[in-house]
Write an enzyme that holds these catalytic residues in place. Structure first.
Site, PDB file in Angstrom:
ATOM      1  N   ARG A 115       0.817  -1.217   0.000  1.00  0.00           N
ATOM      2  CA  ARG A 115       0.000   0.000   0.000  1.00  0.00           C
ATOM      3  C   ARG A 115       0.853   1.272   0.000  1.00  0.00           C
ATOM      4  NH1 ARG A 115      -5.177  -0.300   2.392  1.00  0.00           N
ATOM      5  NH2 ARG A 115      -4.384  -2.015   3.623  1.00  0.00           N
TER       6      ARG A 115
ATOM      7  N   CYS B 263     -26.804  -4.800  -8.082  1.00  0.00           N
ATOM      8  CA  CYS B 263     -28.024  -5.090  -7.335  1.00  0.00           C
ATOM      9  C   CYS B 263     -27.714  -5.525  -5.913  1.00  0.00           C
ATOM     10  CB  CYS B 263     -28.808  -6.180  -8.053  1.00  0.00           C
ATOM     11  SG  CYS B 263     -29.008  -5.794  -9.777  1.00  0.00           S
TER      12      CYS B 263
HETATM   13  N1  LLP Z   1       3.303  -9.007   3.391  1.00  0.00           N
HETATM   14  C1  LLP Z   1       2.322  -9.844   3.770  1.00  0.00           C
HETATM   15  C2  LLP Z   1       2.699 -11.166   4.306  1.00  0.00           C
HETATM   16  C3  LLP Z   1       0.982  -9.464   3.645  1.00  0.00           C
HETATM   17  O1  LLP Z   1       0.032 -10.305   4.020  1.00  0.00           O
HETATM   18  C4  LLP Z   1       0.659  -8.184   3.126  1.00  0.00           C
HETATM   19  C5  LLP Z   1      -0.730  -7.780   2.971  1.00  0.00           C
HETATM   20  C6  LLP Z   1       1.718  -7.345   2.739  1.00  0.00           C
HETATM   21  C7  LLP Z   1       3.021  -7.785   2.894  1.00  0.00           C
HETATM   22  C8  LLP Z   1       1.485  -5.980   2.180  1.00  0.00           C
HETATM   23  O2  LLP Z   1       0.821  -5.183   3.087  1.00  0.00           O
HETATM   24  P1  LLP Z   1       0.678  -3.583   2.838  1.00  0.00           P
HETATM   25  O3  LLP Z   1       2.053  -2.980   2.847  1.00  0.00           O
HETATM   26  O4  LLP Z   1       0.019  -3.394   1.533  1.00  0.00           O
HETATM   27  O5  LLP Z   1      -0.144  -3.136   3.979  1.00  0.00           O
HETATM   28  N2  LLP Z   1      -7.198  -5.879   1.009  1.00  0.00           N
HETATM   29  C9  LLP Z   1      -6.868  -5.126   2.202  1.00  0.00           C
HETATM   30  C10 LLP Z   1      -5.425  -5.288   2.596  1.00  0.00           C
HETATM   31  C11 LLP Z   1      -4.986  -6.725   2.809  1.00  0.00           C
HETATM   32  C12 LLP Z   1      -3.549  -6.854   3.153  1.00  0.00           C
HETATM   33  C13 LLP Z   1      -3.117  -8.272   3.046  1.00  0.00           C
HETATM   34  N3  LLP Z   1      -1.737  -8.485   3.304  1.00  0.00           N
HETATM   35  C14 LLP Z   1      -7.250  -3.670   1.969  1.00  0.00           C
HETATM   36  O6  LLP Z   1      -7.792  -3.365   0.914  1.00  0.00           O
HETATM   37  O7  LLP Z   1      -7.055  -2.847   2.845  1.00  0.00           O
END
Ligand code: LLP
Length: 424
Positions: free
Chosen positions: A280, A348
């Site tokens: 992110r 829907c």
């Molecule tokens: N590493 C692992 C092991 C992870 O499970 C994740 C994200 C990341 C790295 C990356 O995380 P970030 O830096 O993006 O926070 N769909 C959800 C977020 C799910 C995150 C899953 N794991 C949302 O839209 O907020």
């Protein structure tokens, strides 16, 4: 900082006005600023420069091939979680020694493909998974590095769907179990226990939970090293939060300033390499979703803007109650009238909304809206629900824009289907 800003009255991405793109590709579409992606990646790299970390972009956040290639070209590694993401990683030609593979449920086929591709390491989440990786490596006559994913049991204070490092989550192993595994690593002759891995959650705006978790795990590293295990890597995961609305997340510099001192002794004395898996932080504010107002509808108590993007295109508001800023592509002249509306899609379901009770300037049918901060977990979580076609991903660099993934066609929609006459 991102590169979506008003120039004059119109919202632009880098040097391209949004209406020009909408005219060419139609709506809705995802739009990525490649300059912003690289800027965020390089900020993190610069902040952690002293430790020379391996930064593996988390492909699950945004798996567009052009985006991945741009990051890889600037030195990024990739964090993958499936055979499909491995396929994408190979397609963009990343150095496999910069690829780490997480996931609680890796299949044997995925493990085999990753070992064959010579990835750097697996982040292992269970004892049984270790047995499977060892058996596959034995069959392929290869030695494979693994990191044990630890569950440091900290509360990162984020949405409960995206916390991953506390005891009640399915992720990682307890420190006790992991210690035993390290001490018995001789039982896995085809594996090298090269690292430890944590990922405590996502959209974490404050460095403190990371500090707490890392301190805990560094003690663990000391104890297993004392037991004779050379631990070379500490993967601190991803999870860095971004600004969606009024958050005040740590900057890359602040994050590095909180984290790096913790590693000082380990780094200097024993060469413990840090791995990061940001998704992110790099991609969230590098992308937006552009949609058009189809209809307006008001009753005594409520006003709706019905737009052409729905929850199948962006599920975050429906799924997590996530907030995404919504901006009119054309700024309304002078002191605009504002009102409270629900911005909803054509699907829907009552859960099909992009914003609820949002105060927006008054816009009309045909106007374009930009849904901000959609570069992470946007397109990748989209679907064909309601047999809607998945929308294009457009990339901008400077004055130019290109379609990096075209809009799906009806043919795409039924590509893998047939009418089975035998049952009719
Ligand atoms: N590493 C692992 C092991 C992870 O499970 C994740 C994200 C990341 C790295 C990356 O995380 P970030 O830096 O993006 O926070 N769909 C959800 C977020 C799910 C995150 C899953 N794991 C949302 O839209 O907020």
């Amino acid at each position: 900082m991102h590169r979506f800003e008003y120039r004059g009255r119109e919202l632009t991405c880098e040097d391209v006005p949004l209406s020009a793109i909408a005219k060419k590709v139609g709506t809705p579409f995802y739009l990525y600023s490649i300059g912003t992606f690289l800027d965020h990646y390089l900020k993190l790299k610069e902040a952690f420069k002293a430790a020379n970390p391996l930064i593996c972009f988390s492909v699950k956040a945004n798996s567009n091939l052009t985006v991945l290639k741009a990051l890889v070209k600037h030195g990024a590694g990739l964090d993958i979680v499936s055979g499909g993401e491995l396929f994408r990683a190979k397609k963009v030609g990343v150095d496999p020694q910069k690829v780490v593979f997480a996931s609680v449920g890796k299949s044997e086929a995925e493990i085999e493909a990753a070992i064959r591709a010579r990835i750097l390491m697996f982040n292992v989440e269970s004892v049984q998974e270790l047995d499977v990786i060892n058996a596959v490596a034995c069959r392929l006559k290869k030695t494979q590095k693994v990191a044990i994913r630890l569950n440091p049991d900290v509360q990162p204070h984020t949405h409960h769907y995206i916390t991953t490092g506390s005891r009640e989550n399915k992720f990682g192993l307890s420190l006790e179990t992991a210690y035993k595994l390290f001490m018995e690593s001789y039982r896995y002759p085809f594996l090298r226990f090269a690292g430890v891995h944590i990922h405590i959650g996502s959209q974490i705006t404050d460095a403190r939970p990371f500090v707490k978790a890392i301190k805990r795990v560094l003690k663990f590293v000391d104890s297993v090293r004392f037991g004779g295990n050379p631990v070379e890597y500490f993967n601190i995961g991803g999870g860095l939060g971004i600004i969606y609305s009024k958050e005040k997340p740590q900057t890359a510099k602040e994050f590095a300033a909180a984290i790096l001192p913790l590693f000082k002794d380990h780094d200097l004395k024993h060469g413990l390499r840090i791995i990061l898996e940001p998704g992110r932080f790099i991609s969230g504010n590098s992308g937006i979703l552009v949609t058009r107002v189809l209809y307006e509808k008001s009753s005594d108590s409520k006003s709706f803007l019905i737009v052409d993007a729905g929850m199948n295109d962006l599920i975050r508001p429906a799924f997590y109650g996530a907030h995404h800023e919504i901006l009119p592509v054309w700024k309304v002249r002078g002191k605009s009238r504002r009102h409270s509306v629900d911005v909803v899609g054509p699907i829907c379901e009552s859960g099909d909304f992009l914003a609820k009770d949002r105060t927006l300037p008054v816009v009309g049918v045909g106007d374009l809206l930009a849904v901000m901060s959609c570069g992470a977990y946007g397109f990748v979580m989209s679907s064909n629900y309601n047999s809607r076609l998945r929308i294009p991903e457009v990339v901008v660099k400077g004055k130019r824009f290109f379609t990096a993934r075209r809009r799906e066609s009806f043919r795409d929609l039924i590509r893998n289907e047939k009418i089975v006459s035998e049952v009719i």
